[in-house]
Design a protein around this motif. Structure first.
Motif, PDB file in Angstrom:
ATOM      1  N   SER A 138       1.050   3.975  -2.922  1.00 52.61           N
ATOM      2  CA  SER A 138       0.961   5.555  -2.435  1.00 52.61           C
ATOM      3  C   SER A 138       2.641   6.893  -2.624  1.00 52.61           C
ATOM      4  O   SER A 138       2.206   7.496  -3.627  1.00 52.61           O
ATOM      5  CB  SER A 138       0.597   5.508  -0.439  1.00 52.61           C
ATOM      6  OG  SER A 138       1.116   6.666  -0.401  1.00 52.61           O
ATOM      7  N   ARG A 152       0.774  -0.997  -0.291  1.00 49.89           N
ATOM      8  CA  ARG A 152       0.135  -0.171   0.069  1.00 49.89           C
ATOM      9  C   ARG A 152       0.912   0.926  -0.185  1.00 49.89           C
ATOM     10  O   ARG A 152       0.646   2.104  -0.522  1.00 49.89           O
ATOM     11  CB  ARG A 152      -0.913  -0.105   0.923  1.00 49.89           C
ATOM     12  CG  ARG A 152      -2.170   0.773   0.946  1.00 49.89           C
ATOM     13  CD  ARG A 152      -2.630   0.839   2.715  1.00 49.89           C
ATOM     14  NE  ARG A 152      -3.132   2.341   3.350  1.00 49.89           N
ATOM     15  CZ  ARG A 152      -4.812   2.543   2.955  1.00 49.89           C
ATOM     16  NH1 ARG A 152      -5.144   1.508   2.121  1.00 49.89           N
ATOM     17  NH2 ARG A 152      -4.297   3.238   3.225  1.00 49.89           N
ATOM     18  N   THR A 180     -15.166   2.571   1.853  1.00 47.12           N
ATOM     19  CA  THR A 180     -13.757   1.887   2.215  1.00 47.12           C
ATOM     20  C   THR A 180     -13.610   0.838   1.387  1.00 47.12           C
ATOM     21  O   THR A 180     -12.182   0.065   0.337  1.00 47.12           O
ATOM     22  CB  THR A 180     -12.789   2.468   3.021  1.00 47.12           C
ATOM     23  OG1 THR A 180     -12.872   0.900   3.950  1.00 47.12           O
ATOM     24  CG2 THR A 180     -12.189   3.718   3.319  1.00 47.12           C
ATOM     25  N   GLU A 218      -8.829   3.904  -0.138  1.00 50.46           N
ATOM     26  CA  GLU A 218      -8.076   5.080   1.012  1.00 50.46           C
ATOM     27  C   GLU A 218      -9.136   5.944   1.782  1.00 50.46           C
ATOM     28  O   GLU A 218      -9.563   7.225   0.947  1.00 50.46           O
ATOM     29  CB  GLU A 218      -7.456   6.280  -0.007  1.00 50.46           C
ATOM     30  CG  GLU A 218      -6.404   5.502  -0.554  1.00 50.46           C
ATOM     31  CD  GLU A 218      -4.938   6.325  -1.104  1.00 50.46           C
ATOM     32  OE1 GLU A 218      -4.037   6.918  -0.750  1.00 50.46           O
ATOM     33  OE2 GLU A 218      -4.927   6.051  -2.514  1.00 50.46           O
TER      34      GLU A 218
END
Lengths: 96, 621
Positions: free
Chosen positions: B292, B288, B527, B505
């Motif tokens: 990102s 993740r 989410t 997110e």
């Protein structure tokens, strides 16, 4: 140089100049002032550019400019040089 | 008898002396009698009139009259040219008769020289080039009117002054030393010189400095001819800068495209890997983070593409003052109270542009201004108005063709930008900010976007006084703009419908909730795409619009949209994608998706699209 004479006036005052520069223009202005003096009412001014009228200049015996020529009446008079002093010129022309 | 003969001899000798004197005179001398006839002419008169003496004597010359001491007469020469003479006349008596003695001094050459000098003087007086003459100590002896125009000093002020007063303090003395060496060696020095005007401005000239010799062959002075090339030099610098920016843009754009593809692979494969990992596990969290970070990199790429003007642009008529106003309001609530804000925003006619990009321009300039005052506070002023620009100004600023322009001015009273780096502020990755406080892309993006809109951006700055950025954008073609602006709606139009928002997110999901609730909508946020689908399936009619992210674990946005549309085919769905993950339009239409938007979501665009879809427009963005 354009002629500024008038047919009604019987006598001619002929001014020889060279070209159209400032000297020629001043001579014309001086000659006009002489005519405006009141003693030359019967005269018309004829301005001749010597550069374009060599034959006329030769006929009148003009060898330098400015030359002012009074052909009549009476005896012809020719003046050469500075024309700004009107009484002096009138006297030289036999009019005073 | 002898005495008489002696007297006669002496008389003849005296006559001979005077004749010699008259004959040898450089002046033409003629004697004229009372009838105006030439009775005597000397040899010089013969050559002066070009008439043989035998013919000249006897010619009716006329009465010579002079006004003062002398008078000027003109004489035709046999060559056809006119000669001139200064005539002096003396009246005297000979044999009791009055006679006139005229002496004529030839002035033909003197007059020609005088006329030539007058022409030369007139040429220098009327020349477009500045001309000044200095003595050998560099003191100005003469300056022409063009000198006044270039330097701002009147000729009277300049006369007698040392020419060095024009030299700027930072100009190399070496140039001047070399110049004088050349002049003293009898050579002409040529080159460019910089100078300071009377009002303190700068000028630049192409100059030539030549020695002037006197009659003795000595170098007596120097003549300096200067052509003002200030405008040319400015244009040349602008051209060099533009070419540099163009080259950097091309290079950066090329790298950005390749890098985008690499990032797509990193994001794609990371997401694939993430799907096979247990959610919330350490590895899942690590991936993740990779995604990102890759997304942040993608944002940078997007900015580089914007700078190099290779990103996709969709131009519409934009009422730019609305965007400027929105940024002003946004900043007022977020900037510290130590920064005082002023605005003078006028409603202007629309420009043709990309709202998101123009929003970024205003935002970047204001952020920069705020950062310049972060430590000590100050004043941030935002001005927006329509301005007419002259043809010359349009050309100088390299703007697109238009009758009028809007001008955005962002001024701060911050630390300013040193002159040495002012030329470089629009270069990508050039920053004066501390590490971590700026990418160095903000102003280059502004430059790229503004250029892409046919506009121009300029900067003026004084250290410790502040900086002003001026942006010019051409107004949209009026006829075309009028027909289209009717479609343009207020960007922040809201409503009270129910919106289902899906993004894995959480910070983004929460931000969207705040934004949409702020517009008056009732918002449910998920989410997890599967949970969102379950909620939708339970009561599809309680949702008026769905906004979903594309890239999500478990179920991607396009699949989620397809599922929802199979349950309720008329549900409007907005699919949000990153820059490199756009799905093509036919595929989106096939799925029944009404619009897709590029992340990050800009409130203005999102609000507009939501409203259009809810109002039943078959709209595809």
């Amino acid at each position: 140089m354009a002629e500024s004479g008038s047919k009604r006036k019987p006598h001619i005052l002929r001014l020889y100049v060279s070209g159209r520069g400032p000297r020629a223009r001043k001579a014309v202005a001086d000659a006009e002032a002489i005519l405006a003096s009141g003693l030359m009412d019967s005269y018309a001014l004829e301005v001749v550019d010597l550069l374009n009228n060599a034959a006329s200049a030769q006929r009148d015996g003009v060898i330098a400019t400015p030359t002012l020529l009074k052909t009549g009446p009476g005896s012809p008079r020719k003046i050469i040089g500075d024309l700004k002093d009107v009484p002096k010129i009138l006297s030289a022309l036999g009019l005073q | 008898m002898e005495n008489r003969l002696q007297v006669e001899r002496q008389l003849r000798e005296s006559e001979e002396r005077f004749r010699l004197l008259v004959e040898q005179s450089p002046d033409a001398i003629i004697m004229i009698n009372s009838e105006g006839l030439v009775v005597f002419a000397n040899r010089t008169a013969e050559s002066f009139f070009g008439i043989e003496r035998s013919r000249l004597e006897g010619t009716h010359f006329g009465f010579p009259v002079v006004g003062g001491e002398t008078t000027e007469i003109e004489v035709p020469r046999s060559s056809g040219e006119m000669g001139s003479a200064e005539m002096r006349v003396v009246q005297t008596w000979l044999n009791q008769e009055p006679v006139y003695i005229a002496s004529l001094r030839d002035t033909t050459e003197r007059r020609a020289a005088k006329a030539s000098l007058s022409r030369l003087a007139a040429a220098i007086e009327q020349a477009a080039e500045s001309v000044h003459v200095t003595d050998m100590d560099g003191n100005i002896l003469f300056a022409n009117p063009a000198f006044e125009r270039v330097t701002g000093y009147s000729r009277e002020e300049a006369a007698g002054m040392w020419a060095g007063f024009l030299r700027p303090y930072d100009e190399s003395k070496e140039t001047y030393r070399e110049m004088w060496e050349q002049v003293l060696a009898g050579k002409t020095w040529s080159g460019n010189l910089r100078g300071v005007t009377r009002s303190g401005g700068r000028f630049e000239v192409a100059a030539s400095v030549s020695p002037v010799w006197d009659a003795e062959g000595e170098i007596a002075s120097a003549v300096v001819v200067m052509r003002d090339v200030s405008k040319e030099m400015t244009l040349e610098r602008q051209l060099r800068q533009a070419q540099k920016m163009e080259a950097i843009g091309t290079l950066a754009g090329g790298i950005a495209h390749d890098f985008n593809n690499i990032l797509s692979a990193i994001i794609g494969y990371s997401e694939l890997t993430q799907r096979n990992l247990p959610p919330e596990s350490d590895d899942w969290e690590n991936i993740r983070e990779v995604v990102s970070a890759a997304r942040r990199a993608r944002d940078l790429v997007k900015q580089i593409l914007a700078f190099s003007r290779q990103s996709e642009e969709e131009f519409r008529p934009i009422e730019l003052h609305l965007i400027v106003n929105e940024v002003f309001k946004l900043l007022r609530s977020s900037l510290p109270s130590s920064i005082e804000m002023h605005q003078s925003i006028r409603k202007c006619r629309p420009v043709l542009g990309d709202a998101t990009q123009l929003h970024q321009v205003v935002m970047n300039l204001c952020t920069n201004a705020a950062q310049a005052m972060a430590e000590d506070g100050g004043e941030l002023s935002l001005a927006f108005e329509e301005v007419p620009l002259s043809e010359e100004e349009i050309a100088r600023r390299e703007l697109g063709r238009s009758d009028a322009f809007v001008k955005l001015t962002v001024s701060d009273t911050g630390h300013g930008i040193p002159p040495t780096v002012l030329d470089r502020v629009f270069e990508p990755y050039f920053t004066t900010k501390e590490k971590g406080k700026g990418t160095g892309l903000g102003l280059s993006v502004v430059h790229g976007i503004v250029k892409g809109h046919g506009g121009g951006v300029s900067v003026e700055s004084r250290v410790e006084k502040g900086t002003t950025f001026s942006v010019f954008i051409p107004l949209a073609d009026l006829e075309a703009a009028e027909s289209k602006t009717a479609e343009y709606e207020s960007p922040l139009k809201g409503g009270n419908e129910r919106i289902l928002f899906v993004d894995d997110e959480r910070p983004l999901a929460n931000m969207a909730r705040q934004m949409l609730e702020g517009l008056g909508y009732r918002v449910e946020v998920f989410t997890d795409s599967l949970e969102a689908l379950e909620r939708f399936r339970a009561d599809p009619d309680r949702v008026d619009l769905v906004i979903t992210d594309m890239t999500m674990p478990r179920m991607t946005g396009d699949r989620l949209a397809a599922e929802m549309l199979s349950i309720r085919p008329d549900i409007p769905v907005i699919l949000c994608t990153g820059f490199s993950e756009r799905i093509d339009e036919p595929r989106a239409r096939e799925l029944g998706i009404r619009a897709f938007m590029l992340k990050p979501l800009i409130s203005m665009e999102l609000a507009g699209n939501i409203r259009r879809l809810l109002d039943g427009e078959a709209y595809f963005v």
